[in-house]
Design a protein around this motif. Structure first.
Motif, PDB file in Angstrom:
ATOM      1  N   ALA A 136     -24.250  53.761   1.052  1.00 20.23           N
ATOM      2  CA  ALA A 136     -25.431  54.188   1.367  1.00 20.23           C
ATOM      3  C   ALA A 136     -26.306  52.938   1.019  1.00 20.23           C
ATOM      4  O   ALA A 136     -27.295  52.454   1.794  1.00 20.23           O
ATOM      5  N   GLN A 137     -25.855  51.981   0.028  1.00 20.97           N
ATOM      6  CA  GLN A 137     -26.796  51.090  -0.314  1.00 20.97           C
ATOM      7  C   GLN A 137     -26.162  49.925   0.212  1.00 20.97           C
ATOM      8  O   GLN A 137     -25.020  49.361  -0.137  1.00 20.97           O
ATOM      9  N   THR A 138     -26.665  49.140   1.437  1.00 17.88           N
ATOM     10  CA  THR A 138     -26.265  47.847   1.869  1.00 17.88           C
ATOM     11  C   THR A 138     -26.730  46.726   1.124  1.00 17.88           C
ATOM     12  O   THR A 138     -27.825  46.824   0.756  1.00 17.88           O
ATOM     13  N   PRO A 139     -25.722  45.776   0.644  1.00 20.54           N
ATOM     14  CA  PRO A 139     -26.089  44.784  -0.211  1.00 20.54           C
ATOM     15  C   PRO A 139     -27.375  43.833   0.474  1.00 20.54           C
ATOM     16  O   PRO A 139     -27.239  43.778   1.957  1.00 20.54           O
ATOM     17  N   PRO A 140     -27.919  43.156  -0.331  1.00 21.84           N
ATOM     18  CA  PRO A 140     -29.007  42.370   0.586  1.00 21.84           C
ATOM     19  C   PRO A 140     -28.096  41.056   1.241  1.00 21.84           C
ATOM     20  O   PRO A 140     -27.448  40.752   0.453  1.00 21.84           O
ATOM     21  N   VAL A 141     -28.359  40.753   2.347  1.00 22.43           N
ATOM     22  CA  VAL A 141     -27.832  39.735   3.203  1.00 22.43           C
ATOM     23  C   VAL A 141     -28.490  38.563   3.072  1.00 22.43           C
ATOM     24  O   VAL A 141     -29.638  38.106   3.090  1.00 22.43           O
ATOM     25  N   GLN A 142     -27.644  37.675   2.206  1.00 26.44           N
ATOM     26  CA  GLN A 142     -28.399  36.311   1.888  1.00 26.44           C
ATOM     27  C   GLN A 142     -28.062  35.304   2.873  1.00 26.44           C
ATOM     28  O   GLN A 142     -28.905  34.622   2.974  1.00 26.44           O
ATOM     29  N   ASP A 143     -27.092  34.950   3.424  1.00 19.79           N
ATOM     30  CA  ASP A 143     -26.852  34.123   4.485  1.00 19.79           C
ATOM     31  C   ASP A 143     -25.584  34.593   5.168  1.00 19.79           C
ATOM     32  O   ASP A 143     -25.111  35.453   4.965  1.00 19.79           O
ATOM     33  N   MET A 144     -25.603  33.928   6.126  1.00 26.19           N
ATOM     34  CA  MET A 144     -24.329  33.798   7.182  1.00 26.19           C
ATOM     35  C   MET A 144     -22.943  34.309   6.575  1.00 26.19           C
ATOM     36  O   MET A 144     -22.139  35.204   7.154  1.00 26.19           O
ATOM     37  N   THR A 145     -22.737  33.303   5.467  1.00 23.15           N
ATOM     38  CA  THR A 145     -21.439  33.446   4.780  1.00 23.15           C
ATOM     39  C   THR A 145     -21.080  34.793   4.226  1.00 23.15           C
ATOM     40  O   THR A 145     -20.311  35.443   4.215  1.00 23.15           O
ATOM     41  N   VAL A 146     -22.191  35.190   3.388  1.00 18.76           N
ATOM     42  CA  VAL A 146     -22.244  36.372   2.806  1.00 18.76           C
ATOM     43  C   VAL A 146     -22.009  37.629   3.666  1.00 18.76           C
ATOM     44  O   VAL A 146     -21.361  38.557   3.621  1.00 18.76           O
TER      45      VAL A 146
ATOM     46  N   ILE B 231     -16.625  48.593  -1.593  1.00 22.81           N
ATOM     47  CA  ILE B 231     -17.064  47.414  -1.556  1.00 22.81           C
ATOM     48  C   ILE B 231     -18.681  46.985  -1.646  1.00 22.81           C
ATOM     49  O   ILE B 231     -18.981  46.144  -1.390  1.00 22.81           O
ATOM     50  N   GLY B 232     -19.170  48.175  -1.979  1.00 23.71           N
ATOM     51  CA  GLY B 232     -20.695  48.306  -2.255  1.00 23.71           C
ATOM     52  C   GLY B 232     -21.354  47.589  -3.355  1.00 23.71           C
ATOM     53  O   GLY B 232     -20.307  47.716  -4.283  1.00 23.71           O
ATOM     54  N   PRO B 233     -22.322  47.362  -3.654  1.00 20.33           N
ATOM     55  CA  PRO B 233     -22.836  46.792  -5.049  1.00 20.33           C
ATOM     56  C   PRO B 233     -22.773  47.694  -6.058  1.00 20.33           C
ATOM     57  O   PRO B 233     -22.739  47.289  -7.336  1.00 20.33           O
ATOM     58  N   GLU B 234     -22.822  48.912  -5.902  1.00 15.83           N
ATOM     59  CA  GLU B 234     -23.018  50.169  -7.062  1.00 15.83           C
ATOM     60  C   GLU B 234     -21.856  50.790  -6.966  1.00 15.83           C
ATOM     61  O   GLU B 234     -22.134  51.734  -7.941  1.00 15.83           O
ATOM     62  N   ASP B 235     -20.742  50.768  -6.511  1.00 14.56           N
ATOM     63  CA  ASP B 235     -19.707  51.458  -6.559  1.00 14.56           C
ATOM     64  C   ASP B 235     -18.892  51.228  -7.839  1.00 14.56           C
ATOM     65  O   ASP B 235     -18.837  50.162  -8.581  1.00 14.56           O
ATOM     66  N   GLY B 236     -18.198  52.347  -8.270  1.00 20.43           N
ATOM     67  CA  GLY B 236     -17.620  52.106  -9.328  1.00 20.43           C
ATOM     68  C   GLY B 236     -16.063  52.458  -9.142  1.00 20.43           C
ATOM     69  O   GLY B 236     -15.910  52.255  -7.917  1.00 20.43           O
TER      70      GLY B 236
ATOM     71  N   GLY C  71     -16.026  41.109  -8.839  1.00 16.06           N
ATOM     72  CA  GLY C  71     -16.725  40.122  -9.238  1.00 16.06           C
ATOM     73  C   GLY C  71     -17.321  39.783 -10.535  1.00 16.06           C
ATOM     74  O   GLY C  71     -17.164  38.716 -10.980  1.00 16.06           O
ATOM     75  N   LEU C  72     -17.174  40.976 -11.425  1.00 14.88           N
ATOM     76  CA  LEU C  72     -17.430  40.641 -12.841  1.00 14.88           C
ATOM     77  C   LEU C  72     -16.184  40.051 -13.590  1.00 14.88           C
ATOM     78  O   LEU C  72     -16.495  39.302 -14.478  1.00 14.88           O
TER      79      LEU C  72
ATOM     80  N   ILE D 265     -15.559  35.857   1.917  1.00 10.38           N
ATOM     81  CA  ILE D 265     -15.358  37.081   0.960  1.00 10.38           C
ATOM     82  C   ILE D 265     -15.827  36.840  -0.451  1.00 10.38           C
ATOM     83  O   ILE D 265     -16.402  37.513  -1.106  1.00 10.38           O
ATOM     84  N   THR D 266     -15.191  35.614  -0.689  1.00 15.71           N
ATOM     85  CA  THR D 266     -15.765  35.224  -2.223  1.00 15.71           C
ATOM     86  C   THR D 266     -17.269  35.288  -2.154  1.00 15.71           C
ATOM     87  O   THR D 266     -17.939  35.501  -3.063  1.00 15.71           O
ATOM     88  N   ALA D 267     -17.918  34.677  -1.245  1.00 16.21           N
ATOM     89  CA  ALA D 267     -19.380  34.588  -1.461  1.00 16.21           C
ATOM     90  C   ALA D 267     -20.107  35.935  -1.461  1.00 16.21           C
ATOM     91  O   ALA D 267     -21.200  36.246  -2.307  1.00 16.21           O
ATOM     92  N   TYR D 268     -19.439  36.981  -0.679  1.00 15.10           N
ATOM     93  CA  TYR D 268     -19.959  38.397  -0.553  1.00 15.10           C
ATOM     94  C   TYR D 268     -19.562  38.770  -2.076  1.00 15.10           C
ATOM     95  O   TYR D 268     -20.476  39.441  -2.291  1.00 15.10           O
ATOM     96  N   ILE D 269     -18.683  38.851  -2.505  1.00 16.99           N
ATOM     97  CA  ILE D 269     -18.278  39.411  -3.720  1.00 16.99           C
ATOM     98  C   ILE D 269     -19.115  39.011  -4.936  1.00 16.99           C
ATOM     99  O   ILE D 269     -19.695  39.509  -5.735  1.00 16.99           O
TER     100      ILE D 269
END
Ligand code: HEC
Length: 107
Positions: free
Chosen positions: A20-30, A47-52, A64-65, A99-103
């Motif tokens: 549901a929540q798409t992560p903010p896209v910062q740049d092309m690599t992400v 793969i989403g930002p708030e998934d457990g 990522g953490l 993928i690293t940039a995305y994570i």
């Protein structure tokens, strides 16, 4: 045909994979990393930002953490040989970087 494709199709048939929540896209690599994650990792990983944690694999925000960017890149490079229950994935260096940039962007 890549080996993961049947899994991807299965997941698509099983229900919406997109979060549901798409992560903010910062740049092309992400953005590229997000696309790779969506197509090649999301059958097993959340793969989403708030998934457990779910299914059997750690979610990408938890990964990522757990890792620094350097250890993450190293870990992703090692996926070529397969690890745990993961099938070997052929990732190019630039894909690993994406993928690293995305994570990292999930933090
Ligand atoms: C077929 C299922 C599957 C697919 C597809 C998959 N993974 Fe995994 N992955 C797993 C499982 C299961 C684990 C955890 C195993 C464990 O912890 O014992 C894992 C673990 C990982 C870890 C290690 C986490 C850590 O903290 O050490 C990374 C990094 C990872 N996966 C990245 C990826 C990436 C990037 C993709 C897509 C290019 C991907 N995986 C695709 C199943 C999968």
């Amino acid at each position: 045909m890549p080996k993961v494709l049947p899994f991807v199709l299965l997941a698509l048939a099983a229900g919406p994979v997109a979060q549901a929540q798409t992560p903010p896209v910062q740049d092309m690599t992400v953005q590229r990393g997000a696309a790779i994650a969506e197509s090649r990792c999301s059958t097993c990983h959340q793969i989403g930002p708030e998934d457990g944690m779910s299914r059997t694999a750690p979610s990408f925000n938890i990964i990522g953490l757990r890792h620094t960017p350097i250890s993450l890149e190293r870990q992703l490079g090692a996926l070529k040989n397969g690890h745990y229950e993961m099938p070997p994935l052929r990732l190019e260096t630039d894909e690993i970087r994406a993928i690293t940039a995305y994570i990292e962007s999930l933090r």
